[in-house]
Design an enzyme around this catalytic site. Structure first.
Site, PDB file in Angstrom:
ATOM      1  N   LYS A  99      -7.952 -32.499  -4.648  1.00 33.82           N
ATOM      2  CA  LYS A  99      -7.396 -31.913  -6.028  1.00 33.82           C
ATOM      3  C   LYS A  99      -6.453 -32.917  -6.542  1.00 33.82           C
ATOM      4  CE  LYS A  99      -4.062 -28.103  -6.898  1.00 33.82           C
ATOM      5  NZ  LYS A  99      -3.051 -27.235  -6.274  1.00 33.82           N
ATOM      6  N   PRO A 107      -1.041 -32.919 -13.718  1.00 33.00           N
ATOM      7  CA  PRO A 107      -1.392 -33.881 -12.832  1.00 33.00           C
ATOM      8  C   PRO A 107      -0.625 -34.287 -11.367  1.00 33.00           C
ATOM      9  CG  PRO A 107      -0.895 -35.136 -14.548  1.00 33.00           C
ATOM     10  CD  PRO A 107      -0.397 -33.650 -14.893  1.00 33.00           C
ATOM     11  N   VAL A 117       2.290  -6.402  18.794  1.00 31.64           N
ATOM     12  CA  VAL A 117       3.717  -6.194  18.911  1.00 31.64           C
ATOM     13  C   VAL A 117       4.015  -4.709  18.951  1.00 31.64           C
ATOM     14  CG1 VAL A 117       6.216  -6.767  18.545  1.00 31.64           C
ATOM     15  CG2 VAL A 117       4.314  -8.562  18.864  1.00 31.64           C
TER      16      VAL A 117
HETATM   17  C1  LIG Z   1      -3.339 -13.826  -3.959  1.00 33.22           C
HETATM   18  C2  LIG Z   1      -2.687 -15.137  -3.132  1.00 33.22           C
HETATM   19  C3  LIG Z   1      -2.806 -16.189  -3.289  1.00 33.22           C
HETATM   20  C4  LIG Z   1      -2.605 -17.390  -2.600  1.00 33.22           C
HETATM   21  N1  LIG Z   1      -3.074 -18.562  -2.810  1.00 33.22           N
HETATM   22  C5  LIG Z   1      -2.190 -19.756  -2.362  1.00 33.22           C
HETATM   23  C6  LIG Z   1      -2.767 -20.820  -2.617  1.00 33.22           C
HETATM   24  O1  LIG Z   1      -3.697 -21.320  -3.299  1.00 33.22           O
HETATM   25  N2  LIG Z   1      -1.772 -22.117  -1.751  1.00 33.22           N
HETATM   26  C7  LIG Z   1      -1.016 -21.609  -0.993  1.00 33.22           C
HETATM   27  O2  LIG Z   1      -0.228 -22.677  -0.418  1.00 33.22           O
HETATM   28  N3  LIG Z   1      -0.834 -20.294  -0.651  1.00 33.22           N
HETATM   29  C8  LIG Z   1      -1.451 -19.525  -0.959  1.00 33.22           C
HETATM   30  N4  LIG Z   1      -1.093 -18.113  -0.841  1.00 33.22           N
HETATM   31  C9  LIG Z   1      -0.093 -17.918   0.308  1.00 33.22           C
HETATM   32  C10 LIG Z   1      -0.921 -18.133   1.579  1.00 33.22           C
HETATM   33  O3  LIG Z   1      -2.160 -17.144   1.659  1.00 33.22           O
HETATM   34  C11 LIG Z   1      -0.053 -17.887   2.795  1.00 33.22           C
HETATM   35  O4  LIG Z   1       1.069 -18.466   2.604  1.00 33.22           O
HETATM   36  C12 LIG Z   1      -0.609 -18.209   3.984  1.00 33.22           C
HETATM   37  O5  LIG Z   1      -1.659 -17.456   4.206  1.00 33.22           O
HETATM   38  C13 LIG Z   1       0.263 -17.931   4.994  1.00 33.22           C
HETATM   39  O6  LIG Z   1       0.322 -16.689   5.422  1.00 33.22           O
HETATM   40  P1  LIG Z   1       0.960 -16.167   6.920  1.00 33.22           P
HETATM   41  O7  LIG Z   1       0.574 -16.951   7.889  1.00 33.22           O
HETATM   42  O8  LIG Z   1       2.548 -16.346   6.540  1.00 33.22           O
HETATM   43  O9  LIG Z   1       0.739 -14.698   6.889  1.00 33.22           O
HETATM   44  P2  LIG Z   1      -0.656 -13.961   7.354  1.00 33.22           P
HETATM   45  O10 LIG Z   1      -1.771 -14.777   7.018  1.00 33.22           O
HETATM   46  O11 LIG Z   1      -0.466 -12.299   6.944  1.00 33.22           O
HETATM   47  O12 LIG Z   1      -0.553 -13.900   9.131  1.00 33.22           O
HETATM   48  C14 LIG Z   1       0.402 -12.982   9.550  1.00 33.22           C
HETATM   49  C15 LIG Z   1       0.054 -13.040  11.387  1.00 33.22           C
HETATM   50  O13 LIG Z   1       0.965 -12.510  11.734  1.00 33.22           O
HETATM   51  C16 LIG Z   1       0.434 -11.283  12.687  1.00 33.22           C
HETATM   52  N5  LIG Z   1       1.009 -10.060  12.921  1.00 33.22           N
HETATM   53  C17 LIG Z   1       1.522  -9.223  12.102  1.00 33.22           C
HETATM   54  N6  LIG Z   1       2.128  -8.508  12.563  1.00 33.22           N
HETATM   55  C18 LIG Z   1       1.633  -8.317  14.022  1.00 33.22           C
HETATM   56  C19 LIG Z   1       2.059  -7.548  15.170  1.00 33.22           C
HETATM   57  N7  LIG Z   1       2.699  -6.360  14.968  1.00 33.22           N
HETATM   58  N8  LIG Z   1       1.519  -8.111  16.645  1.00 33.22           N
HETATM   59  C20 LIG Z   1       0.765  -9.119  16.609  1.00 33.22           C
HETATM   60  N9  LIG Z   1       0.618 -10.004  15.363  1.00 33.22           N
HETATM   61  C21 LIG Z   1       0.956  -9.502  14.241  1.00 33.22           C
HETATM   62  C22 LIG Z   1      -1.002 -11.393  12.280  1.00 33.22           C
HETATM   63  O14 LIG Z   1      -2.144 -10.817  13.082  1.00 33.22           O
HETATM   64  C23 LIG Z   1      -1.427 -12.554  11.488  1.00 33.22           C
HETATM   65  O15 LIG Z   1      -1.893 -13.470  12.559  1.00 33.22           O
HETATM   66  C24 LIG Z   1      -1.658 -17.024  -1.532  1.00 33.22           C
HETATM   67  C25 LIG Z   1      -1.155 -15.881  -1.221  1.00 33.22           C
HETATM   68  C26 LIG Z   1      -1.706 -14.594  -1.932  1.00 33.22           C
HETATM   69  C27 LIG Z   1      -1.329 -13.147  -1.705  1.00 33.22           C
END
Ligand SMILES: Cc1cc2nc3c(=O)[nH]c(=O)nc-3n(C[C@H](O)[C@H](O)[C@H](O)COP(=O)(O)OP(=O)(O)OC[C@H]3O[C@@H](n4cnc5c(N)ncnc54)[C@H](O)[C@@H]3O)c2cc1C
Length: 501
Positions: free
Chosen positions: A78, A96, A185
């Site tokens: 990219k 860019p 959890v």
């Molecule tokens: C529409 C959209 C587009 C995006 N596009 C981009 C992009 O192009 N580039 C970029 O850098 N970022 C992007 N993001 C952001 C990116 O998707 C997230 O930053 C990234 O996926 C990290 O997510 P996370 O790990 O914080 O949360 P999640 O992926 O939600 O993971 C949460 C984890 O917590 C666990 N969990 C939650 N509650 C419990 C519980 N009670 N017990 C046990 N486990 C639990 C779940 O099982 C899971 O494993 C985008 C987000 C959105 C919404």
């Protein structure tokens, strides 16, 4: 021997596995233990497909082989982001990952360009960026590192399958000693006096105790938000989009840039991967219904869908403190800025890199915590301002969202930046924060803001000489771009994924 520091990560999304892999790789060989708890039943967001060049430093720091990672995640390169219809309908520019003009003239080049423009010489600033032109022509090569040249002053990021990136990191983390526990959890046990988190009680009955908890539980923010009650600072009056539909479709052109097209109530993304194309429509539910948004997304696809559109709800903002008590939030648990410039994975990475030097200590000094929070606040606020800039500088008035954005008040920090540029062509510089002056320049000018004045330093040569030099430089870029390989051929040779055929 002192007891090892027990680090518990809650969540196995991109944030959780980035944190586990980094801690397992960067902390000293003894004195700590990393354990990650995740629930397959809950699942992950998994839509972060576009990244920022800083991810290369993260991967390098933890010893990831680039080609291996790209093969494993169906990745492409990219070189920037193309913004279509953002300034006005019919407009198009690339932000860019590289400078405009000669590398050693970065501070002066746009002043010279403005001078030539004022003299009636027509050109687009993107024509003076090798990265923008290579992207536009679907070409790619690694930046030259040996000498300062037109094709040295840029960098690159990746488009990849985020779920596969998480899986890739999970293997690294496991190989380097991080332990994984599957489970949901049910209850969080706190110290009755300090409020510190002591352990996580899982539905299976298992207890996971720790000294430091890293909340990667996604939008739920189970530890920092729910348990410790750290408040939410809402930025949705500036970043009004609060929903997205995401849908994969069959592969089409493997272009080395993300495309963001402004729509009637938000914008849509197109992210090409080796095995498919990622698409999505980020929109504001105040300005369009969910059904209309989903319909609009499907209607604009160029290839056949591979799944049903999936809706995600969010709010732009952040927790008022990323670190409270013995809990640090990473990823969505700490905040979210809508994905316009694909900054979420970067925010995870910078949080990890800022946390690592503060470990391992059984009980963190509150001053370290405050410094961590200060640095994260700066990162969030600077990205926030940069994102708002795209909306604020639109001249579109064909739908309600754009009229709202053009008229809205923006944070004072952004007003100051816009005014400085509008009047003097100067871009405010900062050390801590993602976007360089080059990024600001491409969006400010791309959205149609041409400074009223330029630096007198740009008058050093005659008008004819200046235009001659600009013309020559532009030609040089075209020639160099012509010498590079088509991006899809480059990817095939360097990192073709087995599953991409
Ligand atoms: C529409 C959209 C587009 C995006 N596009 C981009 C992009 O192009 N580039 C970029 O850098 N970022 C992007 N993001 C952001 C990116 O998707 C997230 O930053 C990234 O996926 C990290 O997510 P996370 O790990 O914080 O949360 P999640 O992926 O939600 O993971 C949460 C984890 O917590 C666990 N969990 C939650 N509650 C419990 C519980 N009670 N017990 C046990 N486990 C639990 C779940 O099982 C899971 O494993 C985008 C987000 C959105 C919404």
């Amino acid at each position: 021997m002192p007891e090892p520091l027990e680090i518990v990560i809650l969540g196995g999304g991109t944030a959780g596995w980035m944190t586990a892999a980094a801690l397992a790789s960067l902390l000293p060989p003894t004195g700590w233990r990393v354990r990650l708890v995740e629930s397959e039943e809950i699942g992950i967001v998994g839509v972060g497909e576009a990244t920022f060049p800083e991810i290369k430093y993260f991967n390098d720091a933890i010893g990831i082989d680039e080609a291996e990672m790209m093969r494993a995640t169906n990745a492409g390169f990219k070189l920037g982001i193309e913004f279509v219809d953002w300034g006005f309908k019919g407009s198009r520019y690339i932000h860019p990952f590289g400078v405009h003009g000669p590398a050693h003239m970065e501070h002066l080049f746009h002043h010279q360009w403005v001078r030539a423009l004022r003299a009636g010489w027509k050109s687009e600033i993107g024509e003076f960026s090798f990265a923008a032109q290579a992207a536009r022509n679907c070409r790619f090569q690694f930046p030259e590192t040996v000498r300062r040249s037109i094709n040295s002053a840029y960098t690159y990021a990746y488009h990849f399958d985020a779920s596969l990136y998480g899986a890739f990191l999970r293997c690294i983390a496991a190989r380097r000693g991080a332990q994984r526990t599957e489970g949901k959890v049910k209850h969080v046990v706190q110290d009755s006096e300090t409020g510190d988190i002591r352990s996580l009680l899982l539905e299976s009955g298992e207890t996971v105790a720790g000294d430091l908890f890293i909340d990667c539980s996604g939008f739920r923010s189970l530890l920092l938000g729910d348990t410790l009650g750290v408040g939410w600072e809402d930025w949705s009056k500036w970043l009004v989009c609060d929903r997205a539909f995401a849908v994969p479709s069959e592969r089409d052109e493997l272009s080395p840039y993300t495309r963001s097209t402004a729509m009637e109530a938000g914008w849509r993304w197109r992210i090409p991967l080796q095995h498919r194309t990622g698409n999505g429509y980020v929109f504001s539910s105040s300005f369009i219904s969910e059904d209309q948004a989903a319909g609009s997304l499907i209607q604009g696809l160029h290839t056949k869908t591979l799944a049903e559109p999936r809706m995600l709800k969010f709010r732009s903002g952040r927790r008022v403190a990323a670190w409270a008590n013995n809990c640090v939030a990473m990823g969505l648990a700490g905040g979210f800025l809508e994905p316009l410039e694909s900054t979420s994975i970067y925010l995870v990475q910078i949080a990890i890199m800022q946390l690592v030097p503060l470990l391992p200590e059984k009980r963190a000094d509150p001053r370290l915590r405050d410094e961590f929070n200060r640095l994260m606040d700066l990162q969030y606020e600077r990205i926030r301002d940069f994102l708002i800039l795209h909306y604020k500088l639109t001249t579109r008035d064909d739908s309600e969202i754009w009229r709202y954005c053009a008229a809205m008040d923006v944070p004072e920090s952004l007003t100051r930046k816009i005014d400085l540029f509008r009047h003097d062509g100067i871009i405010e510089k900062y050390k801590d924060g993602l976007f360089t002056p080059t990024s600001w320049l491409s969006v400010l000018i791309g959205q149609g803001l041409i400074p009223e004045n330029y630096s007198p330093l740009a008058d050093a040569v005659s008008e004819e000489e200046l235009i001659y030099q600009l013309d020559k430089f532009r030609e040089n870029i075209r020639d160099r771009v012509d010498e590079t390989l088509p991006h899809d051929r480059f990817v095939d040779r360097y990192c073709a994924a087995d599953s991409a055929a």
